[in-house]
Design a protein around this motif. Structure first.
Motif, PDB file in Angstrom:
ATOM      1  N   ALA A  87      44.503  43.816  36.539  1.00 61.12           N
ATOM      2  CA  ALA A  87      43.474  43.382  37.348  1.00 61.12           C
ATOM      3  C   ALA A  87      42.310  42.243  36.565  1.00 61.12           C
ATOM      4  O   ALA A  87      41.780  41.701  37.295  1.00 61.12           O
ATOM      5  CB  ALA A  87      42.349  44.774  37.101  1.00 61.12           C
ATOM      6  N   GLU A  88      42.508  42.040  35.545  1.00 60.58           N
ATOM      7  CA  GLU A  88      41.605  41.113  34.574  1.00 60.58           C
ATOM      8  C   GLU A  88      42.103  39.673  35.241  1.00 60.58           C
ATOM      9  O   GLU A  88      41.209  38.622  35.520  1.00 60.58           O
ATOM     10  CB  GLU A  88      41.930  40.887  33.345  1.00 60.58           C
ATOM     11  CG  GLU A  88      41.089  39.783  32.276  1.00 60.58           C
ATOM     12  CD  GLU A  88      41.334  39.981  30.975  1.00 60.58           C
ATOM     13  OE1 GLU A  88      40.660  39.112  30.275  1.00 60.58           O
ATOM     14  OE2 GLU A  88      41.908  41.036  30.602  1.00 60.58           O
ATOM     15  N   SER A  89      43.360  39.336  35.523  1.00 56.80           N
ATOM     16  CA  SER A  89      43.857  38.087  35.990  1.00 56.80           C
ATOM     17  C   SER A  89      43.380  37.876  37.581  1.00 56.80           C
ATOM     18  O   SER A  89      42.876  36.738  37.790  1.00 56.80           O
ATOM     19  CB  SER A  89      45.409  38.028  35.638  1.00 56.80           C
ATOM     20  OG  SER A  89      46.293  38.897  36.463  1.00 56.80           O
ATOM     21  N   ILE A  90      43.428  38.936  38.252  1.00 54.22           N
ATOM     22  CA  ILE A  90      43.196  38.846  39.355  1.00 54.22           C
ATOM     23  C   ILE A  90      41.541  38.615  39.648  1.00 54.22           C
ATOM     24  O   ILE A  90      41.169  37.963  40.391  1.00 54.22           O
ATOM     25  CB  ILE A  90      43.633  40.298  40.228  1.00 54.22           C
ATOM     26  CG1 ILE A  90      45.030  40.548  40.467  1.00 54.22           C
ATOM     27  CG2 ILE A  90      42.662  40.085  41.498  1.00 54.22           C
ATOM     28  CD1 ILE A  90      45.467  41.770  40.977  1.00 54.22           C
ATOM     29  N   ALA A  91      40.738  39.255  38.893  1.00 56.49           N
ATOM     30  CA  ALA A  91      39.469  38.803  38.985  1.00 56.49           C
ATOM     31  C   ALA A  91      39.115  37.424  38.363  1.00 56.49           C
ATOM     32  O   ALA A  91      37.979  36.887  38.787  1.00 56.49           O
ATOM     33  CB  ALA A  91      38.739  39.528  38.018  1.00 56.49           C
ATOM     34  N   THR A  92      39.899  36.944  37.475  1.00 57.90           N
ATOM     35  CA  THR A  92      39.582  35.526  37.235  1.00 57.90           C
ATOM     36  C   THR A  92      40.039  34.703  38.293  1.00 57.90           C
ATOM     37  O   THR A  92      39.203  33.611  38.280  1.00 57.90           O
ATOM     38  CB  THR A  92      40.537  35.188  35.861  1.00 57.90           C
ATOM     39  OG1 THR A  92      40.391  36.012  34.980  1.00 57.90           O
ATOM     40  CG2 THR A  92      40.523  33.598  35.362  1.00 57.90           C
ATOM     41  N   VAL A  93      40.982  34.885  39.035  1.00 59.09           N
ATOM     42  CA  VAL A  93      41.341  33.817  40.097  1.00 59.09           C
ATOM     43  C   VAL A  93      40.201  34.246  41.134  1.00 59.09           C
ATOM     44  O   VAL A  93      39.759  33.272  41.674  1.00 59.09           O
ATOM     45  CB  VAL A  93      42.613  34.255  40.657  1.00 59.09           C
ATOM     46  CG1 VAL A  93      42.959  33.761  42.057  1.00 59.09           C
ATOM     47  CG2 VAL A  93      43.966  34.295  39.705  1.00 59.09           C
ATOM     48  N   ARG A  94      39.702  35.405  41.391  1.00 58.51           N
ATOM     49  CA  ARG A  94      38.644  35.726  42.327  1.00 58.51           C
ATOM     50  C   ARG A  94      37.390  34.736  41.851  1.00 58.51           C
ATOM     51  O   ARG A  94      36.716  34.113  42.559  1.00 58.51           O
ATOM     52  CB  ARG A  94      38.215  37.191  42.346  1.00 58.51           C
ATOM     53  CG  ARG A  94      37.108  37.501  43.086  1.00 58.51           C
ATOM     54  CD  ARG A  94      37.128  37.257  44.562  1.00 58.51           C
ATOM     55  NE  ARG A  94      36.072  37.421  45.425  1.00 58.51           N
ATOM     56  CZ  ARG A  94      35.804  36.536  46.405  1.00 58.51           C
ATOM     57  NH1 ARG A  94      36.595  35.751  46.779  1.00 58.51           N
ATOM     58  NH2 ARG A  94      34.675  36.549  47.043  1.00 58.51           N
TER      59      ARG A  94
END
Length: 341
Positions: A87-94
């Motif tokens: 979830a952290e990497s997805i949030a960073t891309v977001r």
């Protein structure tokens, strides 16, 4: 050189181990132990893209049977295998994409894994090697690609942009973006119609997109199914991940079947739909089961360019009882109306 087909009952048991909630009773443990005794079982699990889910299931089976149970150890190793998009990497891309959306007024729509991962027992158990985002046209996709390039991303050299024109002279395709040296996942910028084989593409109704966690929008349920079927049609075979996505879609949504039926007739997706419905019934339903595709259908569990191996003994027990997905009897091609308004 084609790979070797596994015996049909081994393929089926691998798919059942990699499904959502296969059970933890003695029968499930015996079936898992039988699968693990077959050479190459782990390759079969990996090629069906259910590695983490199969690992988590093995952990659940082994934990109540005492510390050090071999199933738990095997499951722990599978869960730890990359790629694992958290979830952290997805949030960073977001957070990287949000400023571009605010500046241009465009909104990305999460498709494929971003549309269904929240239905899994834990979102990270849904295999994802990249993030798939949809944009309305090539200009928007190129604009977002330019934005990411200013932040160190690059167009993937091994996956050059794919642009196709379908029969309606509309474009569909994908631009694959690789992140800078960091743990961030790659991003596929899908645009226009979704490619469904060499001669067809499927339009999305983005007006049905809904809010999803982490700030994305996700495709509506009918478009989620169409993306799933388009991927099968383009790839040519059905994976365990496809089966799980379809099962969870039927459990967590109410699909507008008249709309889906029209689209299945309009695009070459009926064969994939029928094969997928049969596969869901085989993996999540009760026996007897048969993974052989019907005429015009698609192979399940393994790519088609493999050499056949005769069945081996013993024959597997049927799957645990459970309700079949409603669309297994609704969207099989013979049951579709011949004429639609």
């Amino acid at each position: 050189m084609p790979s070797e087909h596994f015996p049909p009952e081994v393929v089926l048991q691998a798919l059942r181990l990699g499904r959502v909630d296969p059970g933890t009773d003695d029968a499930a443990v015996l079936a898992a132990e039988r699968l693990l005794s077959h050479p190459g079982w782990d390759r079969l699990v990996r090629q069906n893209k259910v590695t983490a889910l199969a690992g988590a299931n093995l952990q659940l089976m082994g934990r109540p049977r005492g510390p050090g149970h071999p199933l738990y150890a095997v499951g722990e190793a599978l869960v730890a295998e990359p790629p694992r998009i958290d979830a952290e990497s997805i949030a960073t891309v977001r957070s990287l994409i949000a400023p571009w959306e605010e500046r241009t007024g465009q909104r990305c729509v999460g498709i494929k894994g971003l549309a269904v991962r929240w239905w899994y027992p834990r979102p990270h158990l849904r295999a994802m090697s990249d993030l798939d985002l949809w944009l309305p046209d090539l200009d928007a996709a190129e604009g977002l690609a330019d934005h990411l390039q200013t932040r160190g991303w690059a167009v993937a050299a091994d996956e050059p942009p794919l642009i196709r024109a379908n029969g309606r002279r509309q474009l569909g395709g994908v631009i694959s973006m690789k992140p800078p040296a960091s743990p961030l996942p790659p991003v596929d910028l899908q645009f226009g119609d979704i490619v469904a084989g060499p001669r067809s593409a499927v339009p999305l109704d983005t007006g049905t997109a809904t809010a999803a966690p982490e700030g994305w929008r996700r495709t509506g349920d009918a478009d989620t199914l169409l993306c799933l079927l388009a991927g099968i049609t383009d790839r040519g075979w059905i994976t365990g991940k496809d089966i799980n996505d379809a099962w969870l879609l039927t459990q967590h949504s109410t699909l507008p079947w008249p709309v889906v039926a029209r689209l299945l007739h309009r695009h070459p997706l009926a064969g994939a739909a029928g094969s997928l419905a049969d596969a869901v019934a085989s993996v999540y339903g009760t026996g007897p089961v048969d993974l052989r595709p019907a005429p015009g259908g698609y192979p399940v569990g393994e790519p088609p360019n493999a050499t056949a191996v005769p069945p081996s003994d013993p024959v597997l027990p049927p799957a645990q009882p459970g309700p079949l997905p409603p669309w297994s009897t609704l969207i099989l091609p013979p049951r579709l109306p011949l004429e639609l308004p």
